[in-house]
Write an enzyme that holds these catalytic residues in place. Structure first.
Site, PDB file in Angstrom:
ATOM      1  N   GLY A   1      -1.330  -4.718   1.512  1.00  0.00           N
ATOM      2  CA  GLY A   1      -2.310  -4.097   0.635  1.00  0.00           C
ATOM      3  C   GLY A   1      -1.911  -2.703   0.181  1.00  0.00           C
ATOM      4  N   HIS A   2      -2.604  -2.222  -0.862  1.00  0.00           N
ATOM      5  CA  HIS A   2      -2.243  -0.953  -1.488  1.00  0.00           C
ATOM      6  C   HIS A   2      -2.391   0.219  -0.526  1.00  0.00           C
ATOM      7  CE1 HIS A   2      -6.640  -0.744  -3.212  1.00  0.00           C
ATOM      8  NE2 HIS A   2      -6.610  -0.950  -1.919  1.00  0.00           N
ATOM      9  N   GLY A   3      -1.409   1.103  -0.591  1.00  0.00           N
ATOM     10  CA  GLY A   3      -1.436   2.305   0.232  1.00  0.00           C
ATOM     11  C   GLY A   3      -1.107   2.072   1.690  1.00  0.00           C
TER      12      GLY A   3
ATOM     13  N   ARG B   1       1.138  -1.943  -5.073  1.00  0.00           N
ATOM     14  CA  ARG B   1       1.278  -0.516  -5.314  1.00  0.00           C
ATOM     15  C   ARG B   1       0.003   0.194  -4.864  1.00  0.00           C
ATOM     16  NH1 ARG B   1       3.737  -0.306  -9.507  1.00  0.00           N
ATOM     17  NH2 ARG B   1       3.452   1.859 -10.148  1.00  0.00           N
TER      18      ARG B   1
END
Length: 349
Positions: free
Chosen positions: A235-237, A214
Site C-alpha cells: 500500500g501507499h506510503g 506510490r
C-alpha cells in the site's frame, strides 16, 4: 562436467568418485545417474540412500551413504548455484527494436536491450546492461540502475527510482496510484492525488502481478535485497526493510512499516499504520492490526504469538469432544440433589 570439477566450483568437500560425469541438476526423487540433487530438509534424508543421482549435496555432518556426496554448510544455496552452472537463460543482445518507442530525452546505458513495443518515456534514465522486454512501459522521469531486467508487460510509473540488479517479472506494477479517496459533503468519494514515487533499492526481485503503490506524499520504499512475491499488494506510503520476504498474496495497507529480514508468509495481512520490527515472521494467513516488536513470530487472525496459537489450534480441534463431555457433566449434575436440600426434606418428615 566432472563431479570433482563441480565440487571445486561450489567449494564443496567431495566424498566419492570425482570422475563421474554430471550433466544437470534435479530433485532427489527424479534425479538420474548423471544429475546431482540435494538434501536441505531432514525429512528427505532417507531418500538420499535410495536416490539414483550421481551425487547429493548435503551438510558437512551428514551420515555417509553409498552415493557420492558434496558436503558444505548450505546445500540449498549450493543447489541454486549448481543450477546456474547448468541452466543458461535466454540472452538478449544490445539494441532497440524497431517497434519500441524511446523518447528523445531518455538516456539508455551501455549494452541495453529494448524489446518490441516497449515504451521509454521522457527524461527516463536507464543504467548499463538493462534488459527491457516487449511491452514494458517506463513512464516519464523513471530512473533504473545497472542490470535492470523487466519482463514483458511490467510497468514503472512516473518518477519512480529503482536501484541496480532489480528484476520485474511479468505484469509487475511499480508506482500505481495508492488507494486514496476522501468523501465530500455530498457523500461522494473524491480521489486524493498520489504525488509520491516508489523508491526501490538494489538486488530487489518483484514477482509477477505484484503491485507497489506510490505514496500520497513522501515515498513508498522497498529496501535492498527485498523479495516481493506474485500478487503482493504494497500500500501507499509503506516501507519494506532490507532482505525482507513478502510472499504470495500478502498485503500491506497504507503506511505500513516492515523492518529488515522479516518474513510475511502467503496471504498475511498488515493493517495500515502498523510497524513490524526487524526479523518478524507472520505465518500464512496471519492478520496483524497492531505493532509487533522485533523478532516475534505471529500466527492467526487476529494474530498472536505463534506458540500460543499452536496450542489454541490444538485445543480448537478438541472442542466438540470437550463440549460433549461438558453436556454430560451438566446432565449428571442436574440429576443429583443438593445434600443440604436432602437434609431439610428428611427433617421435615
Amino acid at each position: 562436467m566432472k563431479l570433482a570439477d563441480l565440487a571445486e566450483r561450489l567449494g564443496a568437500e567431495l566424498h566419492g568418485d570425482g570422475s563421474v560425469e554430471v550433466t544437470g541438476v534435479r530433485g532427489i526423487e527424479e534425479a538420474s545417474p548423471s544429475e546431482v540433487t540435494f538434501v536441505a530438509n531432514p525429512k528427505y534424508a532417507g531418500l538420499a540412500r535410495t536416490t539414483k543421482a550421481a551425487a547429493v549435496l548435503v551438510t558437512v555432518d551428514f551420515p555417509e551413504i553409498e552415493t557420492p556426496t558434496l558436503r558444505l554448510s548450505n546445500p540449498y544455496l549450493a543447489f541454486s548455484q549448481a543450477l546456474g552452472l547448468f541452466y543458461q537463460p535466454p540472452r538478449y543482445e544490445p539494441g532497440v527494436h524497431t517497434t519500441a518507442v524511446v523518447d528523445p530525452t531518455a538516456v539508455l546505458g551501455a549494452g541495453a536491450h529494448v524489446g518490441a513495443y516497449a515504451v521509454i518515456g521522457p527524461q527516463v534514465r536507464v543504467g548499463d546492461h538493462a534488459t527491457i522486454l516487449p511491452h514494458v512501459v517506463l513512464y516519464s522521469g523513471v530512473t533504473v540502475g545497472d542490470h535492470f531486467f523487466a519482463h514483458a508487460h511490467a510497468v514503472v510509473r512516473e518518477n519512480c527510482t529503482l536501484g541496480d540488479h532489480v528484476t520485474l517479472e511479468n505484469g509487475a506494477i511499480v508506482g500505481s496510484d495508492g488507494f486514496g479517496f476522501a468523501k465530500d459533503n455530498d457523500g461522494h468519494w473524491q480521489k486524493i492525488p498520489q504525488s509520491g514515487p516508489v523508491r526501490v533499492g538494489s538486488h530487489v526481485d518483484i514477482q509477477a502481478n505484484a503491485c507497489i503503490d506510490r505514496a500520497t506524499v513522501g515515498a513508498t520504499e522497498i529496501g535492498d535485497g527485498a523479495k516481493i512475491d506474485n500478487l503482493v499488494q504494497i500500500g501507499h506510503g509503506s516501507s519494506v526493510g532490507k532482505n525482507t520476504l513478502v510472499c504470495a498474496q500478502a498485503g500491506l495497507a497504507g503506511s505500513s512499516v516492515v523492518g529488515a529480514n522479516a518474513i510475511l508468509a502467503g496471504q498475511a495481512g498488515v493493517a495500515g499504520h502498523c510497524t513490524l520490527g526487524d526479523g518478524v515472521i507472520l505465518t500464512a494467513q496471519s492478520g496483524v492490526s497492531h505493532d509487533v516488536p522485533a523478532g516475534k513470530m505471529l500466527s492467526g487472525s487476529p494474530a498472536f504469538e505463534n506458540r500460543s496459537w499452536l496450542r489454541a489450534v490444538a485445543i480448537f480441534q478438541r472442542l466438540p469432544e470437550m463440549l460433549r463431555r461438558l453436556h454430560q457433566l451438566e446432565k449428571a449434575a442436574s440429576k443429583s440433589e443438593n445434600p443440604a436440600e436432602v437434609s431439610m426434606k428428611d427433617g421435615g418428615a
